[in-house]
Design a protein around this motif. Structure first.
Motif, PDB file in Angstrom:
ATOM      1  N   PHE A 138       6.688  -4.967  -1.489  1.00  0.00           N
ATOM      2  CA  PHE A 138       6.411  -3.763  -2.110  1.00  0.00           C
ATOM      3  C   PHE A 138       7.538  -2.917  -2.631  1.00  0.00           C
ATOM      4  O   PHE A 138       7.507  -2.047  -3.564  1.00  0.00           O
ATOM      5  N   LYS A 139       8.828  -3.151  -2.136  1.00  0.00           N
ATOM      6  CA  LYS A 139       9.917  -2.627  -2.806  1.00  0.00           C
ATOM      7  C   LYS A 139       9.898  -1.290  -2.569  1.00  0.00           C
ATOM      8  O   LYS A 139      10.375  -0.394  -3.606  1.00  0.00           O
ATOM      9  N   ARG A 140       9.573  -0.729  -1.331  1.00  0.00           N
ATOM     10  CA  ARG A 140       9.523   0.596  -1.122  1.00  0.00           C
ATOM     11  C   ARG A 140       9.871   1.025   0.207  1.00  0.00           C
ATOM     12  O   ARG A 140       9.809   0.157   0.946  1.00  0.00           O
ATOM     13  N   LEU A 141      10.298   2.218   0.368  1.00  0.00           N
ATOM     14  CA  LEU A 141      10.737   2.480   1.854  1.00  0.00           C
ATOM     15  C   LEU A 141       9.633   2.931   2.547  1.00  0.00           C
ATOM     16  O   LEU A 141       8.851   3.572   2.206  1.00  0.00           O
ATOM     17  N   THR A 142       9.490   2.109   3.658  1.00  0.00           N
ATOM     18  CA  THR A 142       8.020   1.671   4.410  1.00  0.00           C
ATOM     19  C   THR A 142       8.098   1.949   5.640  1.00  0.00           C
ATOM     20  O   THR A 142       8.943   1.042   6.198  1.00  0.00           O
ATOM     21  N   TRP A 143       7.473   2.859   6.313  1.00  0.00           N
ATOM     22  CA  TRP A 143       7.513   2.745   7.914  1.00  0.00           C
ATOM     23  C   TRP A 143       6.900   1.708   8.514  1.00  0.00           C
ATOM     24  O   TRP A 143       5.607   1.166   8.070  1.00  0.00           O
ATOM     25  N   ILE A 144       7.311   0.935   9.474  1.00  0.00           N
ATOM     26  CA  ILE A 144       6.733  -0.132  10.124  1.00  0.00           C
ATOM     27  C   ILE A 144       6.522   0.378  11.782  1.00  0.00           C
ATOM     28  O   ILE A 144       7.159   1.319  12.052  1.00  0.00           O
ATOM     29  N   GLY A 145       5.813  -0.224  12.556  1.00  0.00           N
ATOM     30  CA  GLY A 145       5.220   0.209  13.788  1.00  0.00           C
ATOM     31  C   GLY A 145       6.278  -0.009  14.887  1.00  0.00           C
ATOM     32  O   GLY A 145       5.804  -0.671  16.076  1.00  0.00           O
ATOM     33  N   CYS A 146       7.324   0.376  14.746  1.00  0.00           N
ATOM     34  CA  CYS A 146       8.616   0.172  15.952  1.00  0.00           C
ATOM     35  C   CYS A 146       9.457   1.375  15.973  1.00  0.00           C
ATOM     36  O   CYS A 146       9.556   2.248  15.052  1.00  0.00           O
ATOM     37  N   THR A 147       9.728   1.705  17.236  1.00  0.00           N
ATOM     38  CA  THR A 147      10.577   3.101  17.520  1.00  0.00           C
ATOM     39  C   THR A 147      11.347   2.725  18.908  1.00  0.00           C
ATOM     40  O   THR A 147      11.070   1.932  19.737  1.00  0.00           O
TER      41      THR A 147
END
Ligand code: BGC
Ligand code: CA
Length: 201
Positions: A123-132
């Motif tokens: 998607f070539k976008r700044l995207t949150w993923i589910g890790c922290t």
């Protein structure tokens, strides 16, 4: 009665007794034969009732799955076995993004295959993923509580780095031109996000 007549009567009597006996034997044989044939044909007969019940249940299950898939497609989810993914069209903080996913009956995307990594990067976008690593600094966890394995991760060279000693506790796709695209970033930054809903293993 003459002797002749009495012996004829006796013969007839014997004939009747023997015939009756034979009839009884025949009846018994027919009975046994019938029972045996019924028993063996029963044994070979498929259990149609059970088969139909099974088929009906499978049909119902398939119908449920189809209507679920239909609903997800209508809502704009993308299917990549075994999960559905929702790609946001607005930007939110990591927690707000996660809350949005939870409301949709999903959670932020967990990346545990090369296919998922490629999917998230495209998607070539700044995207949150589910890790922290909000819980313990330096201990990265996925939203389902499992560890982000060092043997399977796509951190960009030098990441995660809590840049300039800032709190960077949330994972994002940043360097999307590179396969190793993950970066840690302050959780209150606004990003696009991807939700994941696992539907079949
Ligand atoms: C980002 C950091 C990243 C750094 C790398 C900064 O703009 O906020 O998360 O580690 O760039 O140079
Ligand atoms: Ca960083």
């Amino acid at each position: 009665m003459t002797l002749d007549a009495s012996s004829r009567k006796e013969k007839l009597y014997r004939l009747v007794v023997v015939s009756f006996g034979l009839l009884c034997i025949l009846q018994a044989a027919a009975n046994i034969g019938l029972r045996l044939s019924l028993y063996s044909s029963n044994a070979r007969m498929p259990d149609f009732e059970a088969i139909i019940k099974n088929l009906t249940e499978e049909g119902e299950d398939l119908k449920r799955k189809l209507s679920l898939f239909d609903r997800y497609f209508q809502e704009g989810w993308v299917y990549l076995r075994p999960s559905f993914y929702y790609i946001s069209s607005s930007e939110k903080s990591w927690q707000e993004s996660r809350d949005d996913c939870l409301q949709r009956g999903a959670d932020l995307m967990i990346i545990n295959s090369k296919e998922e990594q490629e999917f998230a990067r495209q998607f070539k976008r700044l995207t949150w993923i589910g890790c922290t690593d909000r819980e313990t600094e330096g201990v990265w966890k996925w939203v389902d509580g499992t560890a982000v394995k060092t043997s399977f991760s796509y951190w960009h060279n030098g990441e995660p780095n809590s840049y300039q000693s800032k709190e960077e506790d949330c994972g994002e796709i940043k360097y999307y031109e590179d396969e190793n695209s993950w970066n840690d970033e302050p959780c209150n930054k606004k990003n696009f996000w991807i939700c994941e809903k696992v539907v079949a293993q």
